[in-house]
Design a protein around this motif. Structure first.
Motif, PDB file in Angstrom:
ATOM      1  N   GLU A 134       0.834  -1.205   0.000  1.00  0.00           N
ATOM      2  CA  GLU A 134       0.000   0.000   0.000  1.00  0.00           C
ATOM      3  C   GLU A 134       0.870   1.256   0.000  1.00  0.00           C
ATOM      4  OE1 GLU A 134      -2.755   2.316   3.233  1.00  0.00           O
ATOM      5  OE2 GLU A 134      -2.986   0.142   3.136  1.00  0.00           O
ATOM      6  N   LEU A 135       1.893   1.268   0.834  1.00  0.00           N
ATOM      7  CA  LEU A 135       2.774   2.432   0.928  1.00  0.00           C
ATOM      8  C   LEU A 135       3.520   2.651  -0.390  1.00  0.00           C
ATOM      9  CD1 LEU A 135       3.992   4.694   2.632  1.00  0.00           C
ATOM     10  CD2 LEU A 135       5.641   3.022   3.520  1.00  0.00           C
ATOM     11  N   CYS A 136       4.034   1.592  -0.980  1.00  0.00           N
ATOM     12  CA  CYS A 136       4.747   1.719  -2.250  1.00  0.00           C
ATOM     13  C   CYS A 136       3.830   2.209  -3.359  1.00  0.00           C
ATOM     14  CB  CYS A 136       5.401   0.392  -2.630  1.00  0.00           C
ATOM     15  SG  CYS A 136       6.801  -0.030  -1.576  1.00  0.00           S
ATOM     16  N   GLN A 137       2.585   1.751  -3.354  1.00  0.00           N
ATOM     17  CA  GLN A 137       1.635   2.216  -4.360  1.00  0.00           C
ATOM     18  C   GLN A 137       1.345   3.706  -4.182  1.00  0.00           C
ATOM     19  OE1 GLN A 137      -1.389  -0.762  -3.559  1.00  0.00           O
ATOM     20  NE2 GLN A 137      -0.870  -1.886  -5.437  1.00  0.00           N
ATOM     21  N   GLU A 186       4.373   5.578  -5.460  1.00  0.00           N
ATOM     22  CA  GLU A 186       4.457   5.511  -6.915  1.00  0.00           C
ATOM     23  C   GLU A 186       3.414   6.398  -7.593  1.00  0.00           C
ATOM     24  OE1 GLU A 186       5.219   2.018 -10.063  1.00  0.00           O
ATOM     25  OE2 GLU A 186       3.328   1.900  -8.992  1.00  0.00           O
ATOM     26  N   ALA A 187       2.312   6.671  -6.917  1.00  0.00           N
ATOM     27  CA  ALA A 187       1.213   7.426  -7.513  1.00  0.00           C
ATOM     28  C   ALA A 187       1.515   8.922  -7.644  1.00  0.00           C
ATOM     29  CB  ALA A 187      -0.056   7.233  -6.691  1.00  0.00           C
ATOM     30  N   VAL A 188       2.539   9.400  -6.947  1.00  0.00           N
ATOM     31  CA  VAL A 188       2.856  10.834  -7.020  1.00  0.00           C
ATOM     32  C   VAL A 188       3.997  11.068  -8.003  1.00  0.00           C
ATOM     33  CG1 VAL A 188       2.034  11.296  -4.682  1.00  0.00           C
ATOM     34  CG2 VAL A 188       4.448  10.755  -5.039  1.00  0.00           C
ATOM     35  N   ASP A 189       4.023  12.266  -8.574  1.00  0.00           N
ATOM     36  CA  ASP A 189       5.075  12.585  -9.541  1.00  0.00           C
ATOM     37  C   ASP A 189       6.436  12.732  -8.877  1.00  0.00           C
ATOM     38  OD1 ASP A 189       3.471  12.554 -11.813  1.00  0.00           O
ATOM     39  OD2 ASP A 189       2.816  14.617 -11.479  1.00  0.00           O
ATOM     40  N   CYS A 190       6.451  13.266  -7.672  1.00  0.00           N
ATOM     41  CA  CYS A 190       7.723  13.522  -6.993  1.00  0.00           C
ATOM     42  C   CYS A 190       7.547  13.238  -5.503  1.00  0.00           C
ATOM     43  CB  CYS A 190       8.149  14.971  -7.232  1.00  0.00           C
ATOM     44  SG  CYS A 190       9.713  15.399  -6.456  1.00  0.00           S
ATOM     45  N   TRP A 191       8.021  12.074  -5.052  1.00  0.00           N
ATOM     46  CA  TRP A 191       7.807  11.722  -3.651  1.00  0.00           C
ATOM     47  C   TRP A 191       8.523  12.692  -2.717  1.00  0.00           C
ATOM     48  CZ3 TRP A 191      12.074  10.962  -0.799  1.00  0.00           C
ATOM     49  CH2 TRP A 191      13.218  10.444  -1.405  1.00  0.00           C
ATOM     50  N   GLU A 192       9.611  13.300  -3.188  1.00  0.00           N
ATOM     51  CA  GLU A 192      10.349  14.243  -2.338  1.00  0.00           C
ATOM     52  C   GLU A 192       9.460  15.405  -1.893  1.00  0.00           C
ATOM     53  OE1 GLU A 192      11.530  13.031  -5.230  1.00  0.00           O
ATOM     54  OE2 GLU A 192      13.696  12.695  -5.137  1.00  0.00           O
ATOM     55  N   ASP A 193       8.547  15.827  -2.768  1.00  0.00           N
ATOM     56  CA  ASP A 193       7.647  16.935  -2.439  1.00  0.00           C
ATOM     57  C   ASP A 193       6.452  16.494  -1.603  1.00  0.00           C
ATOM     58  OD1 ASP A 193       9.269  18.574  -3.972  1.00  0.00           O
ATOM     59  OD2 ASP A 193       8.006  18.406  -5.769  1.00  0.00           O
ATOM     60  N   SER A 194       6.144  15.194  -1.602  1.00  0.00           N
ATOM     61  CA  SER A 194       4.903  14.710  -0.986  1.00  0.00           C
ATOM     62  C   SER A 194       5.119  13.809   0.223  1.00  0.00           C
ATOM     63  CB  SER A 194       4.091  13.924  -2.023  1.00  0.00           C
ATOM     64  OG  SER A 194       3.942  14.634  -3.207  1.00  0.00           O
ATOM     65  N   ILE A 195       6.361  13.496   0.564  1.00  0.00           N
ATOM     66  CA  ILE A 195       6.613  12.448   1.560  1.00  0.00           C
ATOM     67  C   ILE A 195       5.982  12.740   2.916  1.00  0.00           C
ATOM     68  CG2 ILE A 195       8.908  13.339   2.177  1.00  0.00           C
ATOM     69  CD1 ILE A 195       7.733   9.647   2.074  1.00  0.00           C
ATOM     70  N   ASP A 196       6.052  13.975   3.380  1.00  0.00           N
ATOM     71  CA  ASP A 196       5.460  14.293   4.695  1.00  0.00           C
ATOM     72  C   ASP A 196       3.962  14.004   4.705  1.00  0.00           C
ATOM     73  OD1 ASP A 196       7.927  15.095   5.749  1.00  0.00           O
ATOM     74  OD2 ASP A 196       7.610  17.183   5.185  1.00  0.00           O
ATOM     75  N   ASP A 197       3.258  14.411   3.644  1.00  0.00           N
ATOM     76  CA  ASP A 197       1.811  14.187   3.560  1.00  0.00           C
ATOM     77  C   ASP A 197       1.483  12.703   3.409  1.00  0.00           C
ATOM     78  OD1 ASP A 197       1.367  16.926   3.760  1.00  0.00           O
ATOM     79  OD2 ASP A 197       1.306  17.208   1.582  1.00  0.00           O
ATOM     80  N   ILE A 198       2.281  11.983   2.607  1.00  0.00           N
ATOM     81  CA  ILE A 198       2.044  10.546   2.411  1.00  0.00           C
ATOM     82  C   ILE A 198       2.211   9.802   3.726  1.00  0.00           C
ATOM     83  CG2 ILE A 198       2.974   8.446   1.329  1.00  0.00           C
ATOM     84  CD1 ILE A 198       3.627  10.217  -1.135  1.00  0.00           C
ATOM     85  N   VAL A 199       3.284  10.108   4.457  1.00  0.00           N
ATOM     86  CA  VAL A 199       3.537   9.429   5.736  1.00  0.00           C
ATOM     87  C   VAL A 199       2.438   9.760   6.740  1.00  0.00           C
ATOM     88  CG1 VAL A 199       5.090   9.368   7.738  1.00  0.00           C
ATOM     89  CG2 VAL A 199       6.021   9.129   5.427  1.00  0.00           C
ATOM     90  N   ALA A 200       2.074  11.021   6.852  1.00  0.00           N
ATOM     91  CA  ALA A 200       1.034  11.422   7.814  1.00  0.00           C
ATOM     92  C   ALA A 200      -0.291  10.724   7.516  1.00  0.00           C
ATOM     93  CB  ALA A 200       0.860  12.940   7.799  1.00  0.00           C
ATOM     94  N   ALA A 201      -0.682  10.673   6.246  1.00  0.00           N
ATOM     95  CA  ALA A 201      -1.944  10.023   5.875  1.00  0.00           C
ATOM     96  C   ALA A 201      -1.869   8.516   6.116  1.00  0.00           C
ATOM     97  CB  ALA A 201      -2.264  10.309   4.405  1.00  0.00           C
ATOM     98  N   PHE A 202      -0.732   7.908   5.794  1.00  0.00           N
ATOM     99  CA  PHE A 202      -0.558   6.466   6.000  1.00  0.00           C
ATOM    100  C   PHE A 202      -0.648   6.132   7.489  1.00  0.00           C
ATOM    101  CE2 PHE A 202       1.886   2.638   6.766  1.00  0.00           C
ATOM    102  CZ  PHE A 202       1.472   1.788   5.752  1.00  0.00           C
ATOM    103  N   GLU A 203       0.032   6.916   8.320  1.00  0.00           N
ATOM    104  CA  GLU A 203       0.018   6.669   9.770  1.00  0.00           C
ATOM    105  C   GLU A 203      -1.393   6.799  10.335  1.00  0.00           C
ATOM    106  OE1 GLU A 203       4.505   8.009  11.165  1.00  0.00           O
ATOM    107  OE2 GLU A 203       2.916   9.512  11.177  1.00  0.00           O
ATOM    108  N   LYS A 204      -2.117   7.801   9.875  1.00  0.00           N
ATOM    109  CA  LYS A 204      -3.477   8.019  10.375  1.00  0.00           C
ATOM    110  C   LYS A 204      -4.402   6.886   9.939  1.00  0.00           C
ATOM    111  CE  LYS A 204      -7.130  11.440  10.576  1.00  0.00           C
ATOM    112  NZ  LYS A 204      -7.628  12.742  10.145  1.00  0.00           N
ATOM    113  N   THR A 205      -4.327   6.492   8.686  1.00  0.00           N
ATOM    114  CA  THR A 205      -5.199   5.451   8.140  1.00  0.00           C
ATOM    115  C   THR A 205      -4.924   4.087   8.762  1.00  0.00           C
ATOM    116  OG1 THR A 205      -5.346   6.618   6.037  1.00  0.00           O
ATOM    117  CG2 THR A 205      -5.938   4.291   6.028  1.00  0.00           C
ATOM    118  N   ASN A 206      -3.645   3.770   8.961  1.00  0.00           N
ATOM    119  CA  ASN A 206      -3.259   2.423   9.377  1.00  0.00           C
ATOM    120  C   ASN A 206      -2.856   2.317  10.840  1.00  0.00           C
ATOM    121  OD1 ASN A 206      -3.348   0.931   6.727  1.00  0.00           O
ATOM    122  ND2 ASN A 206      -2.012   2.642   6.194  1.00  0.00           N
TER     123      ASN A 206
END
Length: 196
Positions: free
Chosen positions: A159-162, A165-185
């Motif tokens: 799920e995390l890898c998907q 992969e869905a974002v154009d630039c993970w460097e710009d989105s990593i904080d938001d991806i991690v925060a959302a993943f932590e909250k959801t899971n």
């Protein structure tokens, strides 16, 4: 459609369960994936805690499977080692050690499943000469070392890898991806950015 922007390495300390479960699942979902251990040798449960089965890295999984099946097929089937090794045989030939092989690839993301391995990988990457100046994301998701938790951890890794992969630039989105993943899971992640 798989964009192929990511290459992943699963890392855990001489454990052939958590990393290989994630490797198997990511491979089935068409990710370019490799897996490594970080210990001195491969240790598999034996008849008791004081009697593990120890193999050097590079020992084929089929050899381990055949040897343990000869030693005590009931024990190693019951404790899940034979099914695990059978799965591992379908994923790759033999376990590899991070310190010996990780320089062979240039990964976008390295996943670890325990904090001490995360620390080792971060330290190893920071001690290398950074020739390419290519970023690598190291993420730790603590996963207990049993077959049920490894299966659940593999699904979360996918799920995390998907999501990455869905974002154009993970460097710009990593904080938001991690925060959302932590909250959801309800799962805490550690992450660090290093370079090749």
């Amino acid at each position: 459609m798989r964009m192929g922007r990511l290459r992943h390495a699963m890392v855990c300390s001489s454990n052939q369960n958590r990393s290989m479960e994630a490797h198997s699942l990511l491979k089935r979902h068409s990710f370019d994936v490799a897996s490594y251990g970080t210990g001195r040798e491969v240790k598999l449960p034996g008849p008791s805690l004081r009697e593990p089965n120890v193999y050097p890295f590079g020992t084929p999984y089929k050899h381990m499977f055949d040897e343990l099946r000869r030693k005590d097929p009931d024990l190693y089937k019951r404790n899940g080692i034979l099914p695990m090794l059978k799965r591992n045989c379908s994923v790759k030939l033999a376990p590899q050690r991070w310190q010996d092989n990780a320089a062979d690839g240039c990964f976008d993301v390295v996943l670890t499943f325990e904090e001490k391995v995360f620390d080792l990988v971060v330290q190893d990457l920071s001690n290398r000469e950074h020739k390419l100046m290519k970023t690598v994301l190291i993420i730790n998701m603590d996963v207990k070392d049993n077959h049920e938790e490894a299966a659940a951890g593999g699904k979360l890794a996918l799920e995390l890898c998907q999501e990455l992969e869905a974002v154009d630039c993970w460097e710009d989105s990593i904080d938001d991806i991690v925060a959302a993943f932590e909250k959801t899971n309800n799962k805490k992640l550690l992450y660090n950015i290093s370079f090749y």
